[in-house]
Design a protein around this motif. Structure first.
Motif, short mmCIF file in Angstrom:
data_model
loop_
_atom_site.label_atom_id
_atom_site.label_comp_id
_atom_site.label_asym_id
_atom_site.label_seq_id
_atom_site.Cartn_x
_atom_site.Cartn_y
_atom_site.Cartn_z
N MET A 1 0.81 -1.19 0.00
CA MET A 1 0.00 0.00 0.00
C MET A 1 0.86 1.26 0.00
SD MET A 1 -3.12 0.61 -0.17
CE MET A 1 -4.37 1.79 0.11
N SER A 2 2.00 1.22 0.68
CA SER A 2 2.86 2.40 0.72
C SER A 2 3.51 2.66 -0.64
CB SER A 2 3.90 2.27 1.82
OG SER A 2 4.90 1.37 1.44
N VAL A 3 3.76 1.59 -1.41
CA VAL A 3 4.33 1.77 -2.75
C VAL A 3 3.33 2.48 -3.65
CG1 VAL A 3 5.20 0.57 -4.79
CG2 VAL A 3 5.84 -0.22 -2.52
N LEU A 4 2.07 2.09 -3.53
CA LEU A 4 1.02 2.74 -4.31
C LEU A 4 0.89 4.21 -3.92
CD1 LEU A 4 -1.25 2.36 -6.37
CD2 LEU A 4 -2.74 1.80 -4.46
N ARG A 5 0.96 4.51 -2.65
CA ARG A 5 0.89 5.89 -2.18
C ARG A 5 2.10 6.69 -2.67
NH1 ARG A 5 -0.14 6.35 3.94
NH2 ARG A 5 -2.05 5.39 3.21
N PHE A 6 3.27 6.06 -2.71
CA PHE A 6 4.47 6.73 -3.21
C PHE A 6 4.31 7.09 -4.68
CE2 PHE A 6 8.46 6.22 -5.55
CZ PHE A 6 9.16 7.32 -5.05
N PHE A 7 3.83 6.14 -5.49
CA PHE A 7 3.66 6.42 -6.91
C PHE A 7 2.57 7.46 -7.16
CE2 PHE A 7 5.74 2.22 -7.74
CZ PHE A 7 6.83 2.75 -8.41
N LEU A 8 1.53 7.44 -6.35
CA LEU A 8 0.50 8.46 -6.47
C LEU A 8 1.05 9.84 -6.14
CD1 LEU A 8 -2.51 9.09 -6.94
CD2 LEU A 8 -2.84 8.72 -4.50
N THR A 9 1.84 9.92 -5.09
CA THR A 9 2.45 11.20 -4.71
C THR A 9 3.44 11.67 -5.77
OG1 THR A 9 2.25 10.54 -2.40
CG2 THR A 9 3.69 12.39 -2.88
N LEU A 10 4.21 10.75 -6.31
CA LEU A 10 5.16 11.09 -7.37
C LEU A 10 4.44 11.60 -8.62
CD1 LEU A 10 8.16 11.03 -8.26
CD2 LEU A 10 7.71 8.72 -9.15
N PHE A 11 3.35 10.92 -8.98
CA PHE A 11 2.56 11.34 -10.14
C PHE A 11 1.96 12.72 -9.92
CE2 PHE A 11 -1.52 11.35 -12.45
CZ PHE A 11 -1.02 11.25 -13.74
N MET A 12 1.45 12.98 -8.73
CA MET A 12 0.89 14.29 -8.43
C MET A 12 1.97 15.38 -8.50
SD MET A 12 -1.78 13.33 -5.38
CE MET A 12 -1.61 14.91 -4.64
N PHE A 13 3.16 15.09 -8.00
CA PHE A 13 4.25 16.05 -8.05
C PHE A 13 4.65 16.36 -9.49
CE2 PHE A 13 8.86 16.83 -8.23
CZ PHE A 13 8.89 18.05 -7.58
N ILE A 14 4.74 15.32 -10.32
CA ILE A 14 5.12 15.52 -11.73
C ILE A 14 4.05 16.33 -12.46
CG2 ILE A 14 5.47 14.30 -13.92
CD1 ILE A 14 6.88 12.12 -12.29
N CYS A 15 2.78 16.04 -12.19
CA CYS A 15 1.70 16.80 -12.83
C CYS A 15 1.71 18.25 -12.37
CB CYS A 15 0.35 16.15 -12.51
SG CYS A 15 0.09 14.59 -13.36
N LEU A 16 1.95 18.48 -11.11
CA LEU A 16 2.01 19.84 -10.59
C LEU A 16 3.18 20.60 -11.21
CD1 LEU A 16 0.78 21.80 -8.48
CD2 LEU A 16 2.50 20.95 -6.90
N LEU A 17 4.32 19.96 -11.34
CA LEU A 17 5.48 20.58 -11.95
C LEU A 17 5.23 20.89 -13.42
CD1 LEU A 17 8.35 21.37 -11.09
CD2 LEU A 17 9.11 19.16 -11.99
N ALA A 18 4.62 19.96 -14.14
CA ALA A 18 4.32 20.19 -15.56
C ALA A 18 3.30 21.31 -15.73
CB ALA A 18 3.81 18.90 -16.19
N GLY A 19 2.28 21.32 -14.89
CA GLY A 19 1.26 22.37 -15.00
C GLY A 19 1.82 23.75 -14.71
#
Length: 62
Positions: A1-19
């Protein structure tokens, strides 16, 4: 579950940076090319006018 949360957080960070980079790039282009700034301001003004007309036409919605 923590790996999934890590990838979700990473994806959100990348989207925020791109936006945010898209917003900064657009602002720089608008300052470099004044017709683009005029087009964006005109589009925003038209959107406000259309939203006012829709609100006046259908007052039941907020």
């Amino acid at each position: 579950m923590s790996v999934l949360r890590f990838f979700l957080t990473l994806f959100m960070f990348i989207c925020l940076l791109a936006g945010s980079s898209v917003v900064v790039t657009t602002l720089c282009l608008m300052l470099r090319f004044p017709p683009l700034l005029f087009a964006v301001v005109l589009a925003c003004a038209l959107l406000v006018i259309v939203l006012r007309q829709l609100r006046r036409h259908n007052p039941a919605t907020v």
